[in-house]
Scaffold this motif. Structure first.
Motif, short mmCIF file in Angstrom:
data_model
loop_
_atom_site.label_atom_id
_atom_site.label_comp_id
_atom_site.label_asym_id
_atom_site.label_seq_id
_atom_site.Cartn_x
_atom_site.Cartn_y
_atom_site.Cartn_z
N GLY A 47 6.45 4.38 -13.61
CA GLY A 47 6.53 2.94 -13.78
C GLY A 47 6.23 2.11 -12.56
N ALA A 48 5.76 2.73 -11.48
CA ALA A 48 5.49 1.98 -10.25
C ALA A 48 4.40 0.93 -10.48
CB ALA A 48 5.07 2.92 -9.13
N ASP A 49 4.59 -0.24 -9.91
CA ASP A 49 3.59 -1.31 -9.95
C ASP A 49 2.59 -1.17 -8.81
OD1 ASP A 49 4.89 -2.77 -12.12
OD2 ASP A 49 6.41 -3.33 -10.63
N VAL A 50 3.00 -0.48 -7.75
CA VAL A 50 2.16 -0.30 -6.57
C VAL A 50 2.26 1.15 -6.12
CG1 VAL A 50 1.72 -0.98 -4.17
CG2 VAL A 50 2.57 -2.68 -5.81
N ILE A 51 1.13 1.80 -5.91
CA ILE A 51 1.13 3.12 -5.29
C ILE A 51 0.55 2.99 -3.88
CG2 ILE A 51 0.99 4.40 -7.47
CD1 ILE A 51 -2.03 4.88 -6.79
N VAL A 87 -5.45 4.94 -10.21
CA VAL A 87 -5.19 3.66 -10.86
C VAL A 87 -6.18 3.43 -12.01
CG1 VAL A 87 -5.35 1.17 -10.51
CG2 VAL A 87 -4.05 2.58 -8.90
N LYS A 88 -7.44 3.74 -11.78
CA LYS A 88 -8.45 3.54 -12.81
C LYS A 88 -8.21 4.40 -14.04
CE LYS A 88 -12.37 2.26 -9.84
NZ LYS A 88 -13.72 2.69 -9.34
N GLU A 93 -1.77 -1.78 -15.33
CA GLU A 93 -2.32 -2.41 -14.13
C GLU A 93 -1.43 -2.06 -12.93
OE1 GLU A 93 -3.46 -6.80 -12.26
OE2 GLU A 93 -2.79 -6.63 -14.35
N VAL A 94 -1.99 -1.36 -11.99
CA VAL A 94 -1.27 -0.91 -10.81
C VAL A 94 -2.09 -1.26 -9.58
CG1 VAL A 94 -0.30 1.08 -9.59
CG2 VAL A 94 -0.21 0.99 -12.09
N LYS A 95 -1.42 -1.72 -8.54
CA LYS A 95 -2.08 -2.06 -7.29
C LYS A 95 -2.03 -0.88 -6.32
CE LYS A 95 -2.70 -6.41 -8.50
NZ LYS A 95 -4.06 -6.92 -8.79
N VAL A 96 -2.98 -0.86 -5.39
CA VAL A 96 -3.02 0.17 -4.35
C VAL A 96 -2.72 -0.47 -3.00
CG1 VAL A 96 -4.45 1.85 -3.14
CG2 VAL A 96 -4.70 1.55 -5.61
N ALA A 97 -1.72 0.09 -2.32
CA ALA A 97 -1.37 -0.36 -0.97
C ALA A 97 -1.94 0.61 0.05
CB ALA A 97 0.14 -0.44 -0.81
N ALA A 98 -2.56 0.07 1.08
CA ALA A 98 -3.08 0.89 2.18
C ALA A 98 -1.94 1.21 3.13
CB ALA A 98 -4.18 0.14 2.92
N CYS A 132 -8.25 -0.82 -1.35
CA CYS A 132 -6.88 -1.23 -1.60
C CYS A 132 -6.76 -2.71 -1.96
CB CYS A 132 -6.02 -0.92 -0.38
SG CYS A 132 -6.09 0.84 0.08
N ASP A 133 -5.61 -3.03 -2.53
CA ASP A 133 -5.32 -4.40 -2.93
C ASP A 133 -4.43 -5.12 -1.92
OD1 ASP A 133 -6.53 -4.27 -5.70
OD2 ASP A 133 -5.03 -2.68 -5.88
N LEU A 134 -3.76 -4.36 -1.08
CA LEU A 134 -2.89 -4.94 -0.06
C LEU A 134 -2.72 -3.96 1.07
CD1 LEU A 134 0.42 -3.79 -0.24
CD2 LEU A 134 0.01 -4.67 -2.53
N ILE A 135 -2.28 -4.48 2.20
CA ILE A 135 -2.02 -3.66 3.39
C ILE A 135 -0.51 -3.51 3.54
CG2 ILE A 135 -2.20 -3.58 5.91
CD1 ILE A 135 -4.75 -5.37 5.53
#
Length: 301
Positions: A47-51, A87-88, A93-98, A132-135
């Motif tokens: 269920g994570a929103d961000v990996i 994610v794909k 919808e999940v975001k990727v954090a660097a 990534c979508d965020l740092i």
């Protein structure tokens, strides 16, 4: 509330991936990257929103200087690509954090060198964040490190989360692993560049005080997050925390960790997840709590 994943390194170990010191979680990325993809999927299914990219150990400290120079760029691209592909492959919808790690090892503020760190951080900037979508700059343990990270990544035009690690045994006010007070450290952050402040890789017992301290001094538009670890407490001044695979707290079950999460949510944190030793089973409990809370809110309306 945004839900982060947990600690990918110890989860890789749990599912039988190549894992060990000194390479830590990078060993799976090098020898059998399919395990890394699987680990990301496990957290997404929980269920994570961000990996978070499996890039924490792609530094000379873990790989050795020679190997980092030869393979570091390729490994960072591999880590970013695997997270993006995970994610794909999922409908949610999940975001990727660097994941931007402490480049000289965790909990080692005494060896941080700003000048030497910048070329390494620039390699992360040039080879990872495009996936990534965020740092997410993680486990920052001294003010010099905070200021250096800001200098390198503050112009990337994407959400920038900065996560501090605090002493497990402070007596009064929470402090960084360097001994510098959190209040002082937060005062060094440029909140025109940072969108979120988090606390990670410390005992869950010490996080509530860090949250309340942060709430007193940071702007209201800045999000606050927590992702604690399941390690045994690290004593003040301990300098060999990276030399072995540390034991985790067996009593910190998903249910027990959830008790801490409930405490943090009562303090109105915006982001919650887990660090070393916190697995998909812990994250699922948090996601279930989020669903229950949302349902209750809708019903109460």
């Amino acid at each position: 509330m945004i839900i982060l994943d947990g600690g990918i390194g110890r989860h890789l170990e749990k599912i039988g991936a190549p894992f060990g010191q000194p390479e830590w979680s990078a060993l799976s990325l090098i020898q059998d990257p399919d395990f890394v993809f699987r680990a990301h999927i496990d957290f997404i299914n929980a269920g994570a929103d961000v990996i978070t990219t499996n890039s924490y150990a792609i530094v000379p400290f873990h790989l050795g200087k020679s190997r980092f120079e030869k393979e570091g760029k390729d490994l960072l691209n591999r880590a970013g690509n695997i997270a993006r592909e995970a994610v794909k492959s999922h409908k949610k919808e999940v975001k990727v954090a660097a994941s931007i790690p402490p480049v000289f090892g965790s909990y080692k503020p005494h060896v941080f060198d700003s000048e030497k760190s910048i070329p390494i951080l620039e390699i992360f900037k040039n080879n990872l964040i495009q996936y990534c979508d965020l740092i997410l700059a993680e486990t920052l343990s001294c003010i010099d490190e905070i200021e250096t990270i800001q200098e390198v990544f503050g112009d990337c035009n994407m959400p920038f989360w900065m996560s501090l690690t605090i002493e497990d045994e402070y007596k009064n006010l929470p402090k960084l692993r360097s001994g510098e007070e959190i209040v002082t450290a937060l005062g060094k952050i440029d909140f025109n560049k940072i969108s979120s402040v988090l606390f990670n890789c410390s005992q869950p017992e010490v996080m509530a005080k860090a949250i309340t301290t942060a709430k007193d001094v940071i702007p209201e538009n800045i999000h606050i997050g927590v992702y604690a670890n399941a390690f045994q407490p690290i004593k003040i001044g301990q300098k060999d925390a990276n030399s072995q695979i540390r034991n985790t707290r067996k009593e910190l079950t998903p249910e027990k960790y959830l008790d801490f999460v409930k405490e943090w949510t009562e303090l109105e944190v915006d982001i919650v997840g887990g660090c070393c030793g916190i697995g998909p089973e812990h994250i699922k409990k948090i996601c279930d709590l989020k669903k229950q809370t949302m349902q209750k809110f809708v019903f109460d309306q």
